[in-house]
Design an enzyme around this catalytic site. Sequence first.
Site, PDB file in Angstrom:
ATOM      1  N   TYR A  70      -2.411  -1.802  10.270  1.00  0.00           N
ATOM      2  CA  TYR A  70      -2.547  -1.963   8.813  1.00  0.00           C
ATOM      3  C   TYR A  70      -1.341  -1.338   8.100  1.00  0.00           C
ATOM      4  CZ  TYR A  70      -4.171  -1.528   4.021  1.00  0.00           C
ATOM      5  OH  TYR A  70      -4.259  -1.602   2.652  1.00  0.00           O
ATOM      6  N   SER A  95       0.874  -1.186   0.000  1.00  0.00           N
ATOM      7  CA  SER A  95       0.000   0.000   0.000  1.00  0.00           C
ATOM      8  C   SER A  95       0.899   1.220   0.000  1.00  0.00           C
ATOM      9  CB  SER A  95      -0.860   0.015   1.266  1.00  0.00           C
ATOM     10  OG  SER A  95      -1.461   1.285   1.438  1.00  0.00           O
TER      11      SER A  95
HETATM   12  N1  NAP Z   1      -8.505  -0.366  -1.675  1.00  0.00           N
HETATM   13  C1  NAP Z   1      -7.504   0.367  -1.281  1.00  0.00           C
HETATM   14  O1  NAP Z   1      -7.644   1.582  -1.054  1.00  0.00           O
HETATM   15  C2  NAP Z   1      -6.158  -0.266  -1.074  1.00  0.00           C
HETATM   16  C3  NAP Z   1      -5.049   0.579  -0.984  1.00  0.00           C
HETATM   17  C4  NAP Z   1      -3.801   0.009  -0.765  1.00  0.00           C
HETATM   18  C5  NAP Z   1      -3.668  -1.368  -0.666  1.00  0.00           C
HETATM   19  N2  NAP Z   1      -4.771  -2.160  -0.756  1.00  0.00           N
HETATM   20  C6  NAP Z   1      -4.572  -3.613  -0.627  1.00  0.00           C
HETATM   21  O2  NAP Z   1      -5.143  -4.263  -1.738  1.00  0.00           O
HETATM   22  C7  NAP Z   1      -5.442  -5.614  -1.381  1.00  0.00           C
HETATM   23  C8  NAP Z   1      -6.852  -5.940  -1.855  1.00  0.00           C
HETATM   24  O3  NAP Z   1      -7.767  -5.149  -1.134  1.00  0.00           O
HETATM   25  P1  NAP Z   1      -9.065  -4.504  -1.798  1.00  0.00           P
HETATM   26  O4  NAP Z   1      -8.960  -3.053  -1.615  1.00  0.00           O
HETATM   27  O5  NAP Z   1      -9.288  -5.072  -3.137  1.00  0.00           O
HETATM   28  O6  NAP Z   1     -10.175  -4.980  -0.753  1.00  0.00           O
HETATM   29  P2  NAP Z   1     -11.318  -6.105  -0.814  1.00  0.00           P
HETATM   30  O7  NAP Z   1     -12.211  -5.884  -1.961  1.00  0.00           O
HETATM   31  O8  NAP Z   1     -11.870  -6.136   0.565  1.00  0.00           O
HETATM   32  O9  NAP Z   1     -10.494  -7.426  -1.113  1.00  0.00           O
HETATM   33  C9  NAP Z   1      -9.825  -8.151  -0.126  1.00  0.00           C
HETATM   34  C10 NAP Z   1      -9.672  -9.563  -0.643  1.00  0.00           C
HETATM   35  O10 NAP Z   1      -8.903 -10.301   0.329  1.00  0.00           O
HETATM   36  C11 NAP Z   1      -9.555 -11.534   0.572  1.00  0.00           C
HETATM   37  N3  NAP Z   1      -9.264 -11.985   1.922  1.00  0.00           N
HETATM   38  C12 NAP Z   1      -9.381 -11.287   3.086  1.00  0.00           C
HETATM   39  N4  NAP Z   1      -9.067 -12.067   4.141  1.00  0.00           N
HETATM   40  C13 NAP Z   1      -8.730 -13.280   3.621  1.00  0.00           C
HETATM   41  C14 NAP Z   1      -8.323 -14.511   4.182  1.00  0.00           C
HETATM   42  N5  NAP Z   1      -8.202 -14.689   5.522  1.00  0.00           N
HETATM   43  N6  NAP Z   1      -8.057 -15.541   3.356  1.00  0.00           N
HETATM   44  C15 NAP Z   1      -8.176 -15.399   2.020  1.00  0.00           C
HETATM   45  N7  NAP Z   1      -8.575 -14.275   1.422  1.00  0.00           N
HETATM   46  C16 NAP Z   1      -8.853 -13.239   2.213  1.00  0.00           C
HETATM   47  C17 NAP Z   1     -11.035 -11.273   0.341  1.00  0.00           C
HETATM   48  O11 NAP Z   1     -11.681 -12.461  -0.066  1.00  0.00           O
HETATM   49  P3  NAP Z   1     -12.727 -13.305   0.820  1.00  0.00           P
HETATM   50  O12 NAP Z   1     -13.450 -12.322   1.705  1.00  0.00           O
HETATM   51  O13 NAP Z   1     -13.582 -13.976  -0.191  1.00  0.00           O
HETATM   52  O14 NAP Z   1     -11.864 -14.241   1.584  1.00  0.00           O
HETATM   53  C18 NAP Z   1     -10.994 -10.279  -0.823  1.00  0.00           C
HETATM   54  O15 NAP Z   1     -10.980 -10.963  -2.056  1.00  0.00           O
HETATM   55  C19 NAP Z   1      -5.273  -5.704   0.132  1.00  0.00           C
HETATM   56  O16 NAP Z   1      -4.023  -6.301   0.442  1.00  0.00           O
HETATM   57  C20 NAP Z   1      -5.265  -4.242   0.542  1.00  0.00           C
HETATM   58  O17 NAP Z   1      -4.564  -4.039   1.762  1.00  0.00           O
HETATM   59  C21 NAP Z   1      -6.002  -1.645  -0.975  1.00  0.00           C
END
Ligand code: NAP
Length: 251
Positions: free
Chosen positions: A152, A139
């Site tokens: 986080y 991130s």
């Molecule tokens: N959105 C932002 O602003 C942002 C910014 C910087 C970094 N990120 C990073 O991007 C990545 C994806 O996040 P996102 O923003 O796309 O959020 P999201 O839509 O909530 O996606 C998170 C994903 O992680 C999976 N997940 C969570 N806990 C898990 C577990 N215990 N085992 C297996 N899968 C798990 C969820 O799948 P299930 O619930 O089906 O398990 C979901 O597919 C994360 O690492 C996040 O920290 C996001």
Amino acid sequence: MKMTGNTILVTGGTSGIGRALAEAFHTRGNRVIITGRRQSLLDEITAGRPGLFGMSLDVTDQASLSRLTADIRAHFPDLNMLIANAGISRAEDMTADGWDASDAEAIIETNILGILRVTAALLPTLKGQTNTTIIATSSNLAFVPRADFPAYCASKAFLHSWLQSLRHQLRNVPVEVLELAPPYVQTQLTGVRQATDPRATPVDVYVSEVMHLLEQEEHPRGEVLVERDRARRWAERDGLYEATFAAMNPT
Ligand SMILES: NC(=O)c1ccc[n+]([C@@H]2O[C@H](COP(=O)([O-])OP(=O)(O)OC[C@H]3O[C@@H](n4cnc5c(N)ncnc54)[C@H](OP(=O)(O)O)[C@@H]3O)[C@@H](O)[C@H]2O)c1
């Protein structure tokens, strides 16, 4: 990296950035396995799409990871790319009475240990291929934290450091190791409001910029930084760290 003809496993592929990346790679002619805990989404996303597969995985559950590893060895022995993207985010108020470390523990289990365990489990298969790539999602909060998301941000700083060591150790194997450090993106990471927050980048805009950078091989030091990432990434180098921290964390 090779952009087509790969066999790719995406953790956190059921929603948000992981799903969009999986679909973008699938569209470009790759076999893609999406993983996550929500079986209904795995079924829905892969239905009627040859070359897109769903496999259940909870990255915090060793038995689930062992099952997945065995299935990959049996059905996808040519796996040559891992996108370790699953993550969770929670705000924590450390001044609150009764604050404990349970949210931090969950974040460390998923965002740190989850990525390390998946990488360790799949590395033997990945190492046997040519054109192998590991991409992990940190991130841009790895570079300057938001103080209301302490564990986080720290989990992502950990990944930023760890990926540098992984990249160095795997340089002669060879395995390419890339880091995605997304800015604020419209997903449900912190809840439903984030998905429509106008301050966040739409997920399709973020992922199309990432795919462009990957196609152009524009990822110096292995960091895939979209335009919006760069101010925070370089805040310290540019003498803007304190001003950036203050702007992100008003008193
Ligand atoms: N959105 C932002 O602003 C942002 C910014 C910087 C970094 N990120 C990073 O991007 C990545 C994806 O996040 P996102 O923003 O796309 O959020 P999201 O839509 O909530 O996606 C998170 C994903 O992680 C999976 N997940 C969570 N806990 C898990 C577990 N215990 N085992 C297996 N899968 C798990 C969820 O799948 P299930 O619930 O089906 O398990 C979901 O597919 C994360 O690492 C996040 O920290 C996001």
